[in-house]
Design an enzyme around this catalytic site. Sequence first.
Site, PDB file in Angstrom:
ATOM      1  CG  ASN A 129      -1.761   1.178   1.402  1.00 18.21           C
ATOM      2  OD1 ASN A 129      -1.774   2.051   0.551  1.00 18.21           O
ATOM      3  ND2 ASN A 129      -2.488   1.240   2.507  1.00 18.21           N
ATOM      4  CB  CYS A 132      -2.628   4.860   3.423  1.00 14.26           C
ATOM      5  SG  CYS A 132      -3.932   5.142   4.631  1.00 14.26           S
ATOM      6  CG  ASN A 193      -5.826   3.048  -1.070  1.00 13.05           C
ATOM      7  OD1 ASN A 193      -6.828   3.269  -0.376  1.00 13.05           O
ATOM      8  ND2 ASN A 193      -4.750   2.499  -0.579  1.00 13.05           N
TER       9      ASN A 193
END
Lengths: 302, 302, 258, 258
Positions: A129, A132, A193
Amino acid sequence: MIAPDLSTNIGPLRLKNPVLLASGTCGYGEELKDLLDLNQLGGIIVKGISIRPRPGNPPPRLAETPCGLLNSIGLENIGIERFIREKLPWLQGLKTSVIVNIFGESTGEYAEMARRLDGVTGIQAIEVNISCPNVDGGIVSGTDPEAAAGVTRAVKRSTDLPVIVKLSPNVTDITKVAQEVASAGADAISLINTVLGMAIDVRSRRPCLARIFGGLSGPAIKPIALRMVWQVVRSVDIPVIGIGGISTYEDALEFLMAGAKAIEVGTATLVQPSSAENILAGIRTYMESNGLHRIGDLHLHI
Amino acid sequence: MIAPDLSTNIGPLRLKNPVLLASGTCGYGEELKDLLDLNQLGGIIVKGISIRPRPGNPPPRLAETPCGLLNSIGLENIGIERFIREKLPWLQGLKTSVIVNIFGESTGEYAEMARRLDGVTGIQAIEVNISCPNVDGGIVSGTDPEAAAGVTRAVKRSTDLPVIVKLSPNVTDITKVAQEVASAGADAISLINTVLGMAIDVRSRRPCLARIFGGLSGPAIKPIALRMVWQVVRSVDIPVIGIGGISTYEDALEFLMAGAKAIEVGTATLVQPSSAENILAGIRTYMESNGLHRIGDLHLHI
Amino acid sequence: MADVIGQVQICPDVFLLTLRADEIAEAASPGQFCMVEVRSHGDMDPLLRRPLSIHRVVGGGEIEFLYRVVGHGTYLLSQHCPGDRLYVLGPLGHGFQIVPGCPAILVGGGLGSAPLLFLAEELARDMVTVILGAPTKEELLCVEQFTAIGHQVLLATEDGSMGRHGLVTDVLSEVLSHGPDPRSCIFTCGPWPMMRAVYDMAHKRGLSCQVSLEARMACGIGLCLGCAVRRQDGQGYLHVCTEGPVFDAERVSWEPRQ
Amino acid sequence: MADVIGQVQICPDVFLLTLRADEIAEAASPGQFCMVEVRSHGDMDPLLRRPLSIHRVVGGGEIEFLYRVVGHGTYLLSQHCPGDRLYVLGPLGHGFQIVPGCPAILVGGGLGSAPLLFLAEELARDMVTVILGAPTKEELLCVEQFTAIGHQVLLATEDGSMGRHGLVTDVLSEVLSHGPDPRSCIFTCGPWPMMRAVYDMAHKRGLSCQVSLEARMACGIGLCLGCAVRRQDGQGYLHVCTEGPVFDAERVSWEPRQ
Ligand SMILES: Cc1cc2nc3c(=O)[nH]c(=O)nc-3n(C[C@H](O)[C@H](O)[C@H](O)COP(=O)(O)OP(=O)(O)OC[C@H]3O[C@@H](n4cnc5c(N)ncnc54)[C@H](O)[C@@H]3O)c2cc1C
Ligand SMILES: Cc1cc2nc3c(=O)[nH]c(=O)nc-3n(C[C@H](O)[C@H](O)[C@H](O)COP(=O)(O)OP(=O)(O)OC[C@H]3O[C@@H](n4cnc5c(N)ncnc54)[C@H](O)[C@@H]3O)c2cc1C
Ligand SMILES: Cc1cc2nc3c(=O)[nH]c(=O)nc-3n(C[C@H](O)[C@H](O)[C@H](O)COP(=O)(O)O)c2cc1C
Ligand SMILES: Cc1cc2nc3c(=O)[nH]c(=O)nc-3n(C[C@H](O)[C@H](O)[C@H](O)COP(=O)(O)O)c2cc1C
Ligand code: FES
Ligand code: FES
C-alpha cells in the site's frame, strides 16, 4: 456446456477465481467466518499492517456521502509481529490465497516487513500500500512515480513472494506511476485506493471527520476506478487487479472487461458481508450464459 | 430579525447572491426561462464557447453511474460570433450576472476570445475553462500549472472583464495549479470541473460512451470537490467558487463553510431545473435561523 | 408534481402508468414525451429522470405512459403506487407532424406502439393503417385499443403466434407493394434496426417517413446536449429532446451505430 | 432477511419497528444491536445500514426497534411497511452485563430508553429503579412499558410537563443522595453529556456504571475499525461494534469530544 474456468494468474500467483476481499474491509478474515465462505473466494487481503502497532486516527473516522463512504481509519493495526502470532494461524487454515497488505513510513520499513513475511507459511503474496491517504506522508510515495518505484524495488529485493503494488488515484497521470512500478519489478498492480475527499456536517458546522480529509470509497468512485484500470491495463504488461466501488457482479464484469485479471471487493463487504459471494456467483452465471470459458475471454479489445 | 445580506464579491465582480448556474448545464439560459427565474440567482455561466463552432463528440455522450453522470459532450457549441449575435441579446435582458465560459485549443485562442468579449455589453465576467476532459488536449492546460498560468496571463492581458479560471480536479496537487493561476493574475478560481471516468455496458460489452472516457459530475463527486475547494481556499488569496455535486442547500452550505464565496449548480439543474432556486431559498433560511448576516459568516475557520 | 392514479401491469415486463397532470394533458400532442422521476423524493440514486413518450391523454387531465422495465430506473418507476407523487416535466419535444388528409401508415415494433396510440387517436378521421409487431403474441401491445379506434390493424409476430409470421417490415412491404397513395405518410417507432428498415422502404418509394428516436437523456430540455444523433447530411448532430424525438427520417443518419 | 411486521409512529419523530427475525430474537441479549438496511433493494443510496439497539424481543421470534427519524436513513426506514423485507444483521456487540442480585439503576435520556426496556425486562426479578427523562412529556418514551414490568419509574422533563422539572441527572443525584447499596449498578443510555454526568456521579460514589455508546458505523462487525472511541487510559481506542456498544464507563474517555 463446459463449466467456465474462473482461475486467473496474477503473475506467479494463481487464484482460483478473480474475486478478492480488499484490504481494510475484511478485517483479518476471522470476523467474517460466519457470514461468508472465504474458501469460495479467490483470496483475502488482510487489513494493512505496519512494523509497529498503530492506534489509528481520532474519531469520527467515518462519514457517509452520496453512494460513498469517507474513512480516516489511519491504518489502525496490531503491527506485523502480533499479526503473525495472533492472526496468521487462523488464516493458515483457509483454503484460499492469503495476501498481506503492508504499509511503511519509509522505504526501509517496507523492505523490513517484506523480509519478515518472506518464507512465513500461509502467505501467498504481498500487496504494498503506497497510497494511504489517511496517514501523514502516506500519500506521497503513491503520487510520486520515483518514490513508488523505490518502494517497489526495495520490497522485491526483500522477498520471493509475489509483490502487488497498490496505487493511489490521487494523481494527474496514473499510467506514469504504473509504468515506473512495473519497471521496478512489481509482479502486479492493484488499483484504486480511496480518493481523497471531505464532508462537512452543516448542523454542527464542523468537518465530519476529525482529520478533516478522508478516503472516498464505494459506488461513487467506480467510474474513476474503471477509467484508471482501463488506462493502466493499456500501459503496462503486468497483471492489473481492479478495485473501486464494486458492489454487484455487473460492476465486477466492467473491470474484468476493462482488462483486470482479478477484482477486489471493499466497501460492499462492509455494507453486506456476503457481497463477494454474490459477485462471484454472478460472474460465473454470466460466463456460462454467454459461453465464455476463461476470465480472459471477458476482456474487451478496443 | 435583519434579513441576511446574500451578496458576495468575486474579486471585482459583485453577485447579488452566491448561487450560479454552472456552464454546460444551463444552455444559453433561454432554455430555462419558463422553469426557473434566472433573475433571482446570483448569475448564469453559459455553455462553454470556442472560437469556431464545434459539432461535439459522437453519441452516446451520456451514461449514468451511482449518484453520478458521465458526459462526453465535447464542447458542442455555436462559436463565439453566433453566440454574440444570437444568444447574447436575450441574456442582455436579464437582471443577473452573465458570465461567459470560454475554451480554446491554444493560448492564442483563449486570448482572442477574451479580446472579442471585452467591452461587449451584458457580460459581467469570463470563466476560463482550462479543464475540459472531453476534447483532445483539453485537459492538458488544466493539469500543467505552467500552462494554466500561461492561459491566465494571456486572458488577463486581453480583457478588462473579471477573469475566473476553472480548474480540473484530475491533478495530483490542486493547490499548485491554483497558486500558479493566482500568481498569473486570475481574479478568482472556480472548481471543480468533471472528474475523468468511464463506464462499460456489460450487456452490449462496450464502453457506454463513444469516446470511452467522460467527465463525472453529480453528487458522487461532491466529497472530492469539497476537499479541493477547502485546499484551494487555504492556499490562495483570491476568491474561490465551489462546484461539484451540489444538489441541496446543505451541499451548498458545505462549500460556503469550506470558504467558497459562491457556488455553481451543475448536474442538479439537469435533474430538476429549479434546483438553484431551492438551494438559494435554503441558504437564506439557514442564515436567518442561525442569525448569520453575511455569506462570509458561514466560513469555518479551522 | 403529478399524482399517480394507476399502475397496471400489462404483461410480464410492461406497465401502464396513469398520472394526473392537467397542464401536461392539456398541452400534449402525439409523439411528445415527459421526463419522469423514478426515484423516491430525497433519494439521490438513480440521479436522472427517465424519458417516456406520452402514450395517451385521457379524460380529465390524465396522461398515460406505457413502458417496459429494462433496468433499475424503470423498475423503481413500476414500484410507485396510487397515492405517490412524482415530478414530471412535459410535454417536451416535437411530436409527429400530421398532414391532414393524407393516408397514414403507423408502424410500431414492441414498445414502439407507446407513442403511436396517441397519434392514432388524433388521426381518427383519416385513412389509417396500423402495423404492429412483436416477438410473440403476449408482447403485442394495445391491439384492442388501436382496433377500437376503428383503424385497420395488421399484426406480425416473430414466432407466428398471432398475425403474420415474421416482422412488421414484412407486413409493411406487402402493404406498400399494392402501390400506396404517394401522399401517404409513414410514422414509426420501435427498435433502431426496424426503424431503419422502414425508412429504407419509405425512401425507396419516395414516401414521407417520421421516426420517433431514443437517446440517452440527462435533461430533456436542451441544456446538456447529451442526446445527440448524427445528421444524415454529415453536418454534426440533431438533439433528440429539442429537435425530436420525432424527426423526418431523411434528416437522420442511418449508418449503423458504432 | 427479516419481514416487517409493524411500523408504528409513537410520537412525531419516533417509530417502533417490529421485524420477524427468529434467529436474532433467539440469540439477543439486552444492549445488543443490529445493522438494519434502510434503503430499498437495488438502491445504492444511502450506502450503509444503520445501527439500532434491540428494544425488545417479543413472543414468537419478533424483535422491536425504537428509533428517531434524524436524517435520510431513518426517514427511509420509517417508510417501510408490513410486507417489506429488510436485511438485518444481528444480534451484534456486547450488551449489558447483569450482575445477579445487585440493585440496578437504569438511566435513560430521550431515545436512550430504547435498549433499556429489554434490560428492564431481563432484570424483572431484581431491585430496579428506572429514571427516564426528556425535554417534554410528549418525548418521554415507554413509561407505561417500564411501569408494567413492575419497576419503580422516576421521571424528569426539562419543561416540567411531567415528573420532576429538570434533568434525569437531578433525579439520579437525589436517588444516590439516599446512600445507595454500594453494589448498585448503573446502566445508562442517552446523549453524551448526560451519560458523562451519570458516569461522574457513579465514579464519585464508586458505583459500577455501564454505558451504551454510539458511533458512526460502517460494518457493525469489526471489519472497518471506523467506530472508535477513545480509551480512558490513553492507550488508543475502543471499538463500539465489537467491544461495545455497552462499556464499563471507566474504560471510556469522557474528555469533551472535539
Ligand atoms: C424520447 C424517449 C421516449 C421514450 N419513450 C419510452 C416509452 O414510451 N416506453 C418505454 O418503455 N421506454 C421509452 N423510452 C426508453 C426509456 O427511457 C428507457 O427504457 C429508460 O430510460 C431505461 O431506464 P432504466 O433505468 O430502467 O434502464 P437502465 O438501467 O438505465 O438501462 C437499461 C437499458 O436500457 C437502455 N436505456 C436506458 N436509458 C435509456 C434512454 N434514456 N434512452 C434509450 N435507452 C435507454 C440502455 O441501453 C440499457 O441497456 C423512451 C426514450 C426516449 C429517449
Ligand atoms: C450501537 C448503536 C445503537 C443505536 N441505537 C439506536 C436506537 O435504538 N434508536 C435510535 O433512534 N438510534 C439509535 N442509534 C443511532 C442511529 O444509528 C442513528 O440515528 C442513525 O444511524 C441516523 O441515520 P440517518 O441516516 O437518519 O441520519 P444521518 O442523516 O446519517 O445523520 C443525521 C444525524 O444523526 C447522527 N448519526 C447518524 N448516524 C449515526 C450513527 N451511526 N451513530 C450515531 N449517530 C449518528 C449524525 O451525527 C447526524 O447529525 C444507535 C447507534 C448506534 C451506534
Ligand atoms: C474502512 C476502510 C479501510 C481501508 N483500509 C485499507 C488498508 O488498510 N490498506 C489498503 O491498502 N487499503 C485500504 N482501504 C482501501 C480499500 O482496500 C479499497 O482500495 C478502496 O476502499 C476502494 O474500493 P471499494 O470502493 O470497493 O471500497 C480501506 C478502505 C476502507 C473503506
Ligand atoms: C453535460 C455537461 C456539460 C458541461 N459542459 C461544460 C462546459 O462547457 N464548460 C465547463 O467549464 N464546464 C462544463 N461542465 C462542467 C460543469 O460546469 C461542472 O463543473 C461539473 O459538472 C461539476 O459540477 P456538478 O457536479 O454540479 O455538475 C459540464 C458538465 C456537464 C454535466
Ligand atoms: S437531453 Fe439534455 S439536451 Fe437533450
Ligand atoms: S463499525 Fe466497522 S468496525 Fe465497528
